[in-house]
Motif scaffolding. Structure first.
Motif, short mmCIF file in Angstrom:
data_model
loop_
_atom_site.label_atom_id
_atom_site.label_comp_id
_atom_site.label_asym_id
_atom_site.label_seq_id
_atom_site.Cartn_x
_atom_site.Cartn_y
_atom_site.Cartn_z
N TRP A 1 0.81 -1.22 0.00
CA TRP A 1 0.00 0.00 0.00
C TRP A 1 0.85 1.27 0.00
O TRP A 1 0.35 2.34 -0.32
CB TRP A 1 -0.94 0.01 1.21
N CYS A 2 2.12 1.16 0.34
CA CYS A 2 3.00 2.32 0.42
C CYS A 2 3.60 2.62 -0.95
O CYS A 2 4.16 1.72 -1.60
CB CYS A 2 4.12 2.08 1.42
N THR A 3 3.52 3.85 -1.39
CA THR A 3 4.01 4.21 -2.73
C THR A 3 5.07 5.30 -2.71
O THR A 3 5.54 5.72 -3.77
CB THR A 3 2.84 4.68 -3.62
N GLY A 4 5.46 5.77 -1.54
CA GLY A 4 6.49 6.80 -1.47
C GLY A 4 7.87 6.23 -1.69
O GLY A 4 8.09 5.01 -1.62
N ARG A 5 8.82 7.09 -1.97
CA ARG A 5 10.21 6.66 -2.15
C ARG A 5 10.81 6.31 -0.80
O ARG A 5 10.59 6.99 0.19
CB ARG A 5 11.02 7.76 -2.83
N ASN A 6 11.56 5.24 -0.77
CA ASN A 6 12.15 4.76 0.48
C ASN A 6 13.52 5.40 0.68
O ASN A 6 14.52 4.95 0.14
CB ASN A 6 12.28 3.23 0.45
N ARG A 7 13.52 6.48 1.43
CA ARG A 7 14.76 7.19 1.77
C ARG A 7 14.78 7.41 3.27
O ARG A 7 13.75 7.40 3.93
CB ARG A 7 14.83 8.54 1.05
N TRP A 8 15.98 7.65 3.81
CA TRP A 8 16.07 7.80 5.25
C TRP A 8 15.30 9.02 5.74
O TRP A 8 14.86 9.06 6.88
CB TRP A 8 17.53 7.86 5.69
N TRP A 9 15.13 10.01 4.88
CA TRP A 9 14.41 11.21 5.29
C TRP A 9 12.95 11.21 4.84
O TRP A 9 12.22 12.13 5.14
CB TRP A 9 15.14 12.46 4.77
N ILE A 10 12.54 10.19 4.09
CA ILE A 10 11.16 10.12 3.61
C ILE A 10 10.59 8.75 3.95
O ILE A 10 11.17 7.72 3.60
CB ILE A 10 11.07 10.36 2.09
N ASP A 11 9.46 8.74 4.61
CA ASP A 11 8.77 7.50 4.93
C ASP A 11 8.01 7.04 3.69
O ASP A 11 7.15 7.77 3.19
CB ASP A 11 7.80 7.74 6.09
N PRO A 12 8.29 5.84 3.15
CA PRO A 12 7.57 5.39 1.95
C PRO A 12 6.06 5.27 2.17
O PRO A 12 5.28 5.33 1.22
CB PRO A 12 8.20 4.03 1.64
N CYS A 13 5.65 5.11 3.44
CA CYS A 13 4.22 4.98 3.73
C CYS A 13 3.56 6.32 4.01
O CYS A 13 2.41 6.37 4.48
CB CYS A 13 4.02 4.03 4.90
N SER A 14 4.27 7.43 3.74
CA SER A 14 3.63 8.74 3.82
C SER A 14 2.81 9.02 2.57
O SER A 14 2.08 10.00 2.51
CB SER A 14 4.69 9.83 4.02
N GLN A 15 2.93 8.15 1.58
CA GLN A 15 2.10 8.19 0.38
C GLN A 15 1.59 6.78 0.11
O GLN A 15 2.27 5.81 0.40
CB GLN A 15 2.90 8.69 -0.83
N TRP A 16 0.40 6.69 -0.43
CA TRP A 16 -0.18 5.37 -0.68
C TRP A 16 -1.21 5.45 -1.79
O TRP A 16 -1.64 6.53 -2.20
CB TRP A 16 -0.84 4.83 0.59
N SER A 17 -1.59 4.27 -2.28
CA SER A 17 -2.66 4.20 -3.28
C SER A 17 -3.62 3.09 -2.89
O SER A 17 -4.47 3.28 -2.03
CB SER A 17 -2.08 4.01 -4.68
N ASN A 18 -3.46 1.91 -3.46
CA ASN A 18 -4.43 0.83 -3.25
C ASN A 18 -4.08 0.03 -2.00
O ASN A 18 -3.09 -0.69 -1.96
CB ASN A 18 -4.44 -0.09 -4.48
N VAL A 19 -4.91 0.14 -0.98
CA VAL A 19 -4.66 -0.57 0.27
C VAL A 19 -5.29 -1.96 0.26
O VAL A 19 -5.25 -2.68 1.27
CB VAL A 19 -5.20 0.22 1.49
N ASN A 20 -5.86 -2.34 -0.87
CA ASN A 20 -6.54 -3.64 -0.97
C ASN A 20 -5.67 -4.71 -1.62
O ASN A 20 -6.15 -5.81 -1.90
CB ASN A 20 -7.84 -3.48 -1.76
N ILE A 21 -4.42 -4.39 -1.87
CA ILE A 21 -3.49 -5.37 -2.43
C ILE A 21 -2.37 -5.59 -1.42
O ILE A 21 -2.05 -4.71 -0.61
CB ILE A 21 -2.91 -4.91 -3.78
N VAL A 22 -1.79 -6.77 -1.46
CA VAL A 22 -0.68 -7.10 -0.56
C VAL A 22 0.45 -7.71 -1.37
O VAL A 22 0.24 -8.26 -2.45
CB VAL A 22 -1.11 -8.07 0.56
#
Length: 426
Positions: free
Chosen positions: A377-398
């Protein structure tokens, strides 16, 4: 693309005044603004790191709108977590919450009545400020008026039933009710858990149980106790009667682990009680020692509608003495390999901030400090200063990870045992 709404005000960070010497030269003025900007942003990042917030949640948080959460048999399952703790456990509960967080689930956190009001308020504030998804989805709640949770007394059972009722009222579309304490921790991601449970019949209950009482019959079943936490404020003790009562014969007594994963259908049966069995047994278990180790077990195994829905396992990794003591061993780094190879989704008990928790975060959950576990569900970039889960789209997929295979194989074995009927309510 992730859906976004209008930016919300960022969390305020108070920074000391920056004093930059002025110069009359044009060259100095040319570099003044860039230097000030870089210094200010750097200071914000530093302060956010030491204060427990990532830059994404403190400075760049734009509160993406939640994607529509789809529920029902045609969609992945959802879990209702009851996370409990006592005085001094707020920080542990927040860490556990972030380790099991997913927008599809519901969460209720309960600090028992022995915790001070400021700790409860601090927990509620910390939860809200922890990650953007919690604020956007609104699926985490903290009990404001706490219940007593007397060890070995019936107030613990009352608090669990209260939590189940609250979670049903908050969101009655979840599939399983999961009880965790502040000393528990997951060994799988929520994507792993949801993926494996997608192939499980949703009326099944994972509850360790037996009718072979052994020494417990004389020491746990027959003693009569009164939990002072039920009727006296600021008391967490119990009184034991001088006489004992016989083992019941109107129903069969079952006992087992107090840690449960129960279906919504069975929880509704216990709370709404269209049959009188849950209420009758609740009256009896009010005066039983450690009733949370027998109430749900006895209700489910004495009910014709539910006794065939029991998988005889609590899905927890624990190490016990032989003979077992009151509590399992505290797990540490020497137990890591055995925990991972077990394939179980949860483990207990852990001491606060034990280094093995960091190892689980790093190697299994891929979780950074003060962040939730990244999932599909997390669509943000995974960086030490950015949480990838601060952005999201479809929470119905795993997107299941490495532990999903182990857990899936273990679940298949448990389901085969359940189908055989050899271990349910025996």
């Amino acid at each position: 693309m992730p859906l976004r709404s209008a930016p919300s005000p960022p969390i305020a960070i108070l920074a000391p005044t920056l004093i930059i010497p002025c110069s009359r030269s044009m060259a100095a003025e040319k570099w003044l603004f860039p230097l000030f900007s870089v210094s200010f942003v750097s200071l914000l990042l530093f302060l956010s790191a030491i204060s427990g917030f990532t830059a994404s949640s403190a400075f760049f948080d734009t509160q993406p709108s939640p994607f529509y959460v789809r529920r029902g048999a045609a969609h992945p399952p959802a879990f209702a977590y009851f996370i409990s703790g006592g005085r001094g456990d707020a920080r542990r509960m927040l860490r556990l919450l972030l380790a099991v967080y997913h927008p599809r689930n519901s969460y209720l956190l309960h600090l028992s009545a022995d915790a001070p009001a400021w700790e409860r308020a601090d927990l509620a504030t910390s939860v809200r400020l922890s990650i953007p998804a919690i604020r956007a989805f609104g699926n985490v709640h903290v009990v404001g008026k706490p219940d007593a949770m007397t060890y070995m007394g019936s107030s613990v059972l009352a608090a669990t039933l209260h939590a189940a009722a609250v979670l049903l009222r908050m969101d009655s579309v979840w599939d399983w009710f999961v009880t965790l304490s502040s000393s528990d921790y997951p060994l799988v991601t929520q994507d792993d858990l949801i993926h494996v449970f997608s192939s499980v019949p949703r009326d099944l209950n994972f509850i360790d149980h037996t009718s072979d009482l052994g020494w417990k019959e004389y020491q746990r079943v027959q003693p009569i106790i009164v939990d002072a936490g039920i009727y006296l404020s600021r008391r967490n003790s119990f009184f034991e009667a001088s006489e004992k009562r016989p083992t019941p014969d109107a129903f069969k007594f079952f006992t087992g682990s107090p840690w449960l994963i129960l279906s919504r259908r069975f929880i509704e049966y216990c709370i709404l009680g269209w049959d009188n069995l849950p209420r009758t047994l609740l009256l009896y278990f009010t005066n039983v020692m450690l009733p949370q180790e027998g109430y749900f077990h006895s209700v489910i195994c004495n009910s014709p509608d539910y006794q065939n829905t029991t998988v005889n396992n609590d899905l927890r990794y624990m190490l016990w003495d032989n003979p077992p003591q009151m509590e399992p061993h505290l797990l540490n780094k020497t137990d890591y390999d055995k925990m991972v190879k077990s394939g179980l989704p949860f483990a207990r008990k852990f001491s606060m901030d034990d280094p093995v928790l960091d190892e689980i975060d790093d190697k299994i959950l891929k979780r950074w400090h003060h962040r939730s576990v990244p999932g599909a569900w997390c669509t943000g970039r995974n960086r030490w200063w950015i949480d990838p889960c601060s952005q999201w789209s479809n929470v119905n997929i795993v997107k299941p990870g490495s532990q999903a295979k182990r857990f899936g194989q273990l679940m298949k074995r448990y389901l085969d045992e359940w189908k055989s009927g050899l271990s349910s309510c025996k």
